[in-house]
Design an enzyme around this catalytic site. Structure first.
Site, PDB file in Angstrom:
ATOM      1  N   HIS A  93     -38.208  25.693   5.045  1.00  0.00           N
ATOM      2  CA  HIS A  93     -39.401  25.739   4.198  1.00  0.00           C
ATOM      3  C   HIS A  93     -39.296  27.077   3.470  1.00  0.00           C
ATOM      4  O   HIS A  93     -39.675  28.124   4.012  1.00  0.00           O
ATOM      5  CB  HIS A  93     -40.693  25.703   5.022  1.00  0.00           C
ATOM      6  CG  HIS A  93     -40.745  24.572   6.014  1.00  0.00           C
ATOM      7  ND1 HIS A  93     -40.904  23.263   5.625  1.00  0.00           N
ATOM      8  CD2 HIS A  93     -40.654  24.544   7.366  1.00  0.00           C
ATOM      9  CE1 HIS A  93     -40.917  22.486   6.703  1.00  0.00           C
ATOM     10  NE2 HIS A  93     -40.765  23.245   7.769  1.00  0.00           N
ATOM     11  N   TYR A 156     -42.924  20.541   0.974  1.00  0.00           N
ATOM     12  CA  TYR A 156     -44.242  19.877   0.976  1.00  0.00           C
ATOM     13  C   TYR A 156     -45.302  20.564   0.136  1.00  0.00           C
ATOM     14  O   TYR A 156     -46.417  20.079   0.013  1.00  0.00           O
ATOM     15  CB  TYR A 156     -44.750  19.658   2.404  1.00  0.00           C
ATOM     16  CG  TYR A 156     -44.921  20.898   3.256  1.00  0.00           C
ATOM     17  CD1 TYR A 156     -46.098  21.632   3.223  1.00  0.00           C
ATOM     18  CD2 TYR A 156     -43.920  21.299   4.134  1.00  0.00           C
ATOM     19  CE1 TYR A 156     -46.265  22.752   4.028  1.00  0.00           C
ATOM     20  CE2 TYR A 156     -44.079  22.413   4.939  1.00  0.00           C
ATOM     21  CZ  TYR A 156     -45.252  23.140   4.882  1.00  0.00           C
ATOM     22  OH  TYR A 156     -45.422  24.248   5.679  1.00  0.00           O
ATOM     23  N   ARG A 245     -48.045  13.133  12.945  1.00  0.00           N
ATOM     24  CA  ARG A 245     -49.446  13.495  12.701  1.00  0.00           C
ATOM     25  C   ARG A 245     -49.873  13.155  11.279  1.00  0.00           C
ATOM     26  O   ARG A 245     -51.025  12.890  11.006  1.00  0.00           O
ATOM     27  CB  ARG A 245     -49.640  15.001  12.888  1.00  0.00           C
ATOM     28  CG  ARG A 245     -49.628  15.450  14.301  1.00  0.00           C
ATOM     29  CD  ARG A 245     -49.721  16.973  14.387  1.00  0.00           C
ATOM     30  NE  ARG A 245     -48.406  17.572  14.509  1.00  0.00           N
ATOM     31  CZ  ARG A 245     -47.930  18.531  13.735  1.00  0.00           C
ATOM     32  NH1 ARG A 245     -48.654  19.006  12.744  1.00  0.00           N
ATOM     33  NH2 ARG A 245     -46.739  19.018  13.951  1.00  0.00           N
ATOM     34  N   HIS A 267     -40.382  15.977  11.265  1.00  0.00           N
ATOM     35  CA  HIS A 267     -40.659  16.881  12.388  1.00  0.00           C
ATOM     36  C   HIS A 267     -41.132  16.029  13.557  1.00  0.00           C
ATOM     37  O   HIS A 267     -41.988  15.164  13.372  1.00  0.00           O
ATOM     38  CB  HIS A 267     -41.852  17.801  12.085  1.00  0.00           C
ATOM     39  CG  HIS A 267     -41.647  18.847  11.054  1.00  0.00           C
ATOM     40  ND1 HIS A 267     -42.454  18.953   9.945  1.00  0.00           N
ATOM     41  CD2 HIS A 267     -40.785  19.887  10.993  1.00  0.00           C
ATOM     42  CE1 HIS A 267     -42.089  20.018   9.239  1.00  0.00           C
ATOM     43  NE2 HIS A 267     -41.082  20.594   9.844  1.00  0.00           N
ATOM     44  N   GLU A 270     -42.400  18.820  18.619  1.00  0.00           N
ATOM     45  CA  GLU A 270     -42.110  20.262  18.614  1.00  0.00           C
ATOM     46  C   GLU A 270     -43.003  21.002  19.605  1.00  0.00           C
ATOM     47  O   GLU A 270     -42.568  21.950  20.246  1.00  0.00           O
ATOM     48  CB  GLU A 270     -42.330  20.809  17.193  1.00  0.00           C
ATOM     49  CG  GLU A 270     -42.077  22.303  17.064  1.00  0.00           C
ATOM     50  CD  GLU A 270     -42.337  22.827  15.672  1.00  0.00           C
ATOM     51  OE1 GLU A 270     -42.906  22.079  14.843  1.00  0.00           O
ATOM     52  OE2 GLU A 270     -41.980  23.994  15.402  1.00  0.00           O
ATOM     53  N   HIS A 304     -36.485  19.353  15.437  1.00  0.00           N
ATOM     54  CA  HIS A 304     -36.953  19.927  16.709  1.00  0.00           C
ATOM     55  C   HIS A 304     -36.656  18.973  17.882  1.00  0.00           C
ATOM     56  O   HIS A 304     -35.797  19.263  18.684  1.00  0.00           O
ATOM     57  CB  HIS A 304     -38.435  20.322  16.701  1.00  0.00           C
ATOM     58  CG  HIS A 304     -38.811  21.209  15.551  1.00  0.00           C
ATOM     59  ND1 HIS A 304     -38.200  22.421  15.340  1.00  0.00           N
ATOM     60  CD2 HIS A 304     -39.699  21.039  14.523  1.00  0.00           C
ATOM     61  CE1 HIS A 304     -38.708  22.982  14.242  1.00  0.00           C
ATOM     62  NE2 HIS A 304     -39.613  22.169  13.726  1.00  0.00           N
ATOM     63  N   ASP A 355     -35.594  26.772   9.133  1.00  0.00           N
ATOM     64  CA  ASP A 355     -37.009  26.391   9.240  1.00  0.00           C
ATOM     65  C   ASP A 355     -37.966  27.404   8.609  1.00  0.00           C
ATOM     66  O   ASP A 355     -38.087  27.477   7.391  1.00  0.00           O
ATOM     67  CB  ASP A 355     -37.326  26.132  10.725  1.00  0.00           C
ATOM     68  CG  ASP A 355     -38.655  25.421  10.925  1.00  0.00           C
ATOM     69  OD1 ASP A 355     -39.384  25.244   9.944  1.00  0.00           O
ATOM     70  OD2 ASP A 355     -38.978  25.039  12.066  1.00  0.00           O
TER      71      ASP A 355
END
Ligand code: NGQ
Ligand code: ZN
Length: 488
Positions: A93, A156, A245, A267, A270, A304, A355
């Protein structure tokens, strides 16, 4: 003299890219660099796809390795040290590089991944497209200098500061692509689908407004993202449902075809809270749920996958998917320890990612991965893969293979026809002097510090020499201006 005029490239370099600085009104689109002419280099030794060789002459043409000769004496071509295949960075990211080190003082109450995330959301609010490009370029320079030659940008931050979609839905992704054009790093752009704050399709939170799309908006974003990377000859696009999520089962089914054969990254598992929430919402642990609801195979990268039970570990390993391990970030965020020993024993593929970019260093990712296993298992050389094998050598090869697969970069390793993406080590560097073969990699991974990596070649061009990226000065100068402004 402007920053751009200060830049120096190799004598035969095609048209230079222009690094705009933050005080310039608006960065111009960067020029596409022409493919370099044939280049011949000689390496004292090289880790080729079929093993170590000495006296290796590489002929590089149109970004690829056109020819490999071994056991040849050096001629008039540039002489390099020991060559290794470049390392893919399968998870980044970019913007988080700019907040590295700013979340290490304790807040009120207990600090956790979730309190870090709140700080990260607050930082996100400040970023505009030009700042993103400046930060991404700086991070990519550091990636290249540390031996990463391609980055999977799990992207994102799509919308404007008020949450409104830009006229070009891929405005921000285009800035990542522009940074890659400046730095020369290989890019796999992974636009993220993000719609919910938690399991069960919960509404997104205020801090997530710059990320969210619905399925139709995501299709437009993907189309615009493909256009945004069109000027990068070997860029790849994939899809990235953010996490279990952030997406419902129906949305996952709806967006999967948009990968169109490209990579699919997510993801997963994690944090233990995510496992608990997933169990509460679905009755299944995250990795199990995903493998029951999607055809998880070679196209997939599970980022992860820290918290898996023995059955999940075995099942993921056998699926052919890649585990996207980010050991430095996982340590920094207090995620937990990936079951690497059991996963490796079951034949699982993995790669490494930087990451959060709190620290960018390919060798250090592998070092932390192995050390996490030594500390928990109270043993040495846990991930060497068998007797009389080198831990560093095994980790480097495995992470090149897994990372290349996860980023859609084709067959890994230095072979004829492969991308000319490689790193050379300075054989005179104190940390590696006198070593040969895999002992070079062991010394780089466990004993190396700055300077052991001498040059980095990307698509047949030397982007790093003497340990420094050829545009470091201009990119760092722009980054300094952006950061002083952001943090003031
Ligand atoms: C991310 N980072 O997307 O940047 C996440 C935090 C989340 C890591 N998971 C946000 N390390 O997972 O909700
Ligand atoms: Zn991540």
């Amino acid at each position: 003299m402007s920053d751009a005029e200060n830049l120096e490239g190799p004598d035969d370099a095609p048209e230079e890219v222009v690094i705009e600085t933050a005080c310039d009104p608006a960065p111009q689109p960067v020029a596409t660099e022409a493919a370099p002419k044939d280049v011949v280099v000689w390496c004292e030794s090289a880790l080729l796809a079929d093993g170590w060789a000495k006296g290796v002459r590489l002929t590089l043409s149109e970004g690829r390795i056109a020819r490999i000769d071994t056991d040849v004496a050096a001629g008039s071509e540039p002489r390099l040290g020991a060559a290794l295949p470049g390392m893919p960075n399968l998870h980044s990211h970019a913007f988080q590089r700019a907040m590295a080190g700013l979340t290490e003082a304790r807040g009120e109450g207990g600090d956790s991944f979730w309190t870090w995330r709140e700080l990260m959301y607050r930082f996100v609010e400040r970023l505009d497209p030009d700042a993103l490009q400046a930060i991404a370029a700086m991070g990519q320079v550091e990636m290249l200098e540390s031996g990463f030659t391609r980055v999977g940008e799990f992207h994102y931050l799509h919308h404007d500061r008020d949450g409104a979609t830009f006229d070009n839905p891929a405005e921000m992704g285009a800035k990542i692509a522009a940074a890659a054009q400046e730095t020369g790093i290989g890019l796999t752009l992974l636009p993220v689908f993000y719609a919910h704050s938690s399991f069960g399709g919960a509404a997104p939170g205020e801090g997530q407004k710059r990320f969210v799309t619905d399925v139709d908006g995501y299709a437009r974003l993907m189309e615009a993202s493909r256009a945004a990377i069109a000027g990068l000859p070997d860029a790849v696009v994939g899809i990235a449902p953010h996490s279990l999520r952030a997406i419902t089962a129906d949305e996952l089914t709806a967006i999967t075809p948009l990968a169109a054969g490209g990579p699919i990254h997510i993801h997963i598992a994690e944090q233990t809270r995510e496992v608990d929430d997933c169990l509460a919402a679905t009755g299944q642990r995250p990795v199990r749920w995903l493998m029951n609801h999607a055809e998880v195979g070679k196209q997939w990268c599970l980022v992860h996958a820290t918290h898996m039970n023995a059955v999940e570990t075995e099942r993921l390993a056998k699926s052919g998917a890649v585990a996207g391990l980010c050991p430095i970030t996982e340590a920094n965020l207090g995620d937990g320890v990936f079951p690497a020993h059991d996963y490796q024993a079951a034949g699982g593929a993995f790669g490494i990612g930087s990451d959060s970019n709190v620290l960018i260093d390919a060798a250090e990712e592998l070092r932390v991965l192995e050390y996490s296993q030594r500390l928990t298992r109270r043993a040495r050389n846990v991930l060497a893969g068998g007797p009389r094998r080198s831990t560093g050598g095994e980790l480097w090869r495995a992470a090149v293979a897994g990372g290349s697969q996860a980023l859609g970069a084709g067959r890994p390793g230095l072979r004829r026809g492969a991308p000319a993406d490689f790193v050379t080590l300075d054989r005179e560097h104190p940390a590696i002097v006198g070593r040969n073969g895999d002992a070079l990699i062991d010394s780089l991974v466990f004993a190396g510090r700055f300077g052991a990596i001498d040059s980095v070649w990307r698509a047949g061009r030397p982007v790093v020499s003497g340990g420094r990226h050829r545009h470091r000065e201009a990119i760092a100068e722009r980054y300094r201006r952006v950061l002083k402004d952001l943090l003031s």
